[in-house]
Design a protein around this motif. Structure first.
Motif, short mmCIF file in Angstrom:
data_model
loop_
_atom_site.label_atom_id
_atom_site.label_comp_id
_atom_site.label_asym_id
_atom_site.label_seq_id
_atom_site.Cartn_x
_atom_site.Cartn_y
_atom_site.Cartn_z
N VAL A 186 8.85 32.01 41.09
CA VAL A 186 8.47 31.54 39.75
C VAL A 186 9.68 31.64 38.81
O VAL A 186 10.04 30.69 38.11
CB VAL A 186 7.28 32.35 39.20
N ASN A 222 4.44 29.29 36.45
CA ASN A 222 4.09 30.71 36.55
C ASN A 222 2.60 30.99 36.75
O ASN A 222 2.22 32.11 37.08
CB ASN A 222 4.68 31.53 35.40
N GLN A 235 1.84 32.52 40.17
CA GLN A 235 2.36 33.85 40.58
C GLN A 235 1.24 34.79 41.03
O GLN A 235 0.24 34.98 40.35
CB GLN A 235 3.12 34.50 39.44
N ARG A 261 7.03 36.27 42.38
CA ARG A 261 7.65 36.18 41.04
C ARG A 261 9.07 35.63 41.14
O ARG A 261 9.52 34.90 40.26
CB ARG A 261 7.65 37.56 40.39
#
Ligand code: FAD
Length: 339
Positions: free
Chosen positions: A258, A265, A268, A255
């Motif tokens: 991202v 995203n 992720q 994350r």
């Protein structure tokens, strides 16, 4: 308001006999059935009893109908056709499932725990719960113990809980990576048409933007190469892409990577990203926070590359390489290319 169970005769009979009869919601997109449906079928088989598929499509010539006929493990497929079902929006799909439930009195509903399944089954449970007590969906199931006992992870996978349902209808979404996906058989499953009267469209599908990639799909890949914050920039992520392409792998990310904008995203991995369980997961410059580990710890073999020998990721790794990724990755990719 006190709710009183309002079972129809078929449901009453099944409760009395404790007979399992499953309906599996078959999801599809872009004219293809989702592979994740096979996990829902496998879970239903584990519970026992008969299983039928439920397919909602926009028109009678949809190619998914032919695919659905080949699904092994189903006794029939109930088919509802209407343009409103094209995108499987929950506002029109959930009422269809409720109508079928009222007609057939299934003891179980199953779907894959995907964005479509997660969107539809809880809404269906909510609608049924307006009339009946004890209806609660059980989400993200990883094991079926019996028809009313299910295993599911909680606290981002840090604890595993076994839950027992008490309602007459079990509404379950299953984690696709937790069940063995059977091959589709060539047997012809009969289709039973249901005359659908779709609910009013309260929402409208505007558009979708999908990232295009020639790499394998993250959720289905046998090898995943993931990069973390340590990559420092979107540009440096090319080190991850090069290694992934050499191995024919999908690309994932933490994350932190991202959020920093290094990758989109949809890559992720983790509690709030995708849950993957490939044969090989390579975590590069990722510390191993519990939220990341929740999305990859079921991978068969885990390799971690990190310059900190005390990084938590090494507690989960089968193989660890301590060092600077900017030195290791070019060398590793070069050696793999020579093989
Ligand atoms: P860091 O924790 O900063 O780790 C970077 C690692 O790289 C370090 O271990 C460091 O030693 C190593 N490193 C640095 N430089 C080098 C180098 N040159 N060579 C080799 N190694 C190097 N995170 C997820 O990933 N997925 C999720 O789904 C997710 N969901 C979350 C949900 C919630 C509610 C919360 C609160 C957090 C969530 N997080 C999630 C965030 C998570 O807690 C961590 O912050 C995140 O995973 C950290 O990403 P990282 O490992 O890339 O970065």
């Amino acid at each position: 308001k006190t709710k009183t169970p309002k079972h129809d005769t078929v449901t009453m009979f099944r409760i009395w006999r404790r007979q399992i009869s499953s309906a599996i919601f078959l999801e599809h997109a872009k004219g293809k059935l989702a592979t994740a449906n096979l996990a829902a079928i496998a879970a239903a088989r584990k519970a026992g009893g008969e299983a039928v598929g439920v397919l909602a499509v926009d028109n009678a010539t949809s190619p998914v109908i032919e695919e659905a006929k080949k699904l092994s493990g189903l006794t029939k497929v109930i088919l509802a056709t209407h343009p409103n079902y094209e995108k499987l929006l929950p506002e029109v799909t959930a009422p269809l499932l409720v109508a079928l439930q009222k007609q057939h009195g299934f003891s179980h509903w199953w779907a894959a725990h995907t964005s479509i399944g997660k969107n539809i089954l809880p809404r269906m449970a909510g609608l049924l719960a307006q009339d009946e007590e004890g209806i609660a969906p059980v989400a993200d199931v990883t094991e079926v113990v019996d028809g009313s006992t299910f295993v599911r992870p909680i606290y981002a996978g840090n604890a595993i809980t076994t839950v027992k349902t008490s309602g007459s209808i079990n509404i379950v979404t299953v984690r696709p990576t937790a069940f063995k996906l059977d091959e589709m058989a060539t047997a012809q499953v009969p289709i039973e048409e249901y005359k659908a009267e779709p609910a009013e469209m309260l929402t409208k599908w505007e558009s979708e933007e999908l990232s295009k990639s020639d790499r394998p799909d993250l959720g289905a890949a046998t090898i995943v190469v993931s990069g973390g914050r340590a990559l420092k920039s979107a540009d440096n992520f090319k080190l991850i892409y090069e290694l992934a392409d050499t191995l024919g792998a999908a690309v994932g990310a933490s994350r932190a990577a991202v959020d920093a904008g290094y990758v989109a995203n949809d890559l992720q991995v983790g509690q709030t990203g995708k849950v993957v369980a490939p044969k090989l997961y390579i975590a590069i410059g990722i510390s191993g926070a519990i939220q990341h580990v929740a999305g990859m710890k079921d991978s068969k073999t885990i390799i971690a590359i990190n310059k900190d020998p005390d990084a938590p990721i090494f507690q989960f790794a089968d193989y660890g390489l301590v060092g600077d990724l900017f030195t290791i990755l070019p060398e590793l990719t070069k050696k793999l290319k020579q093989q």
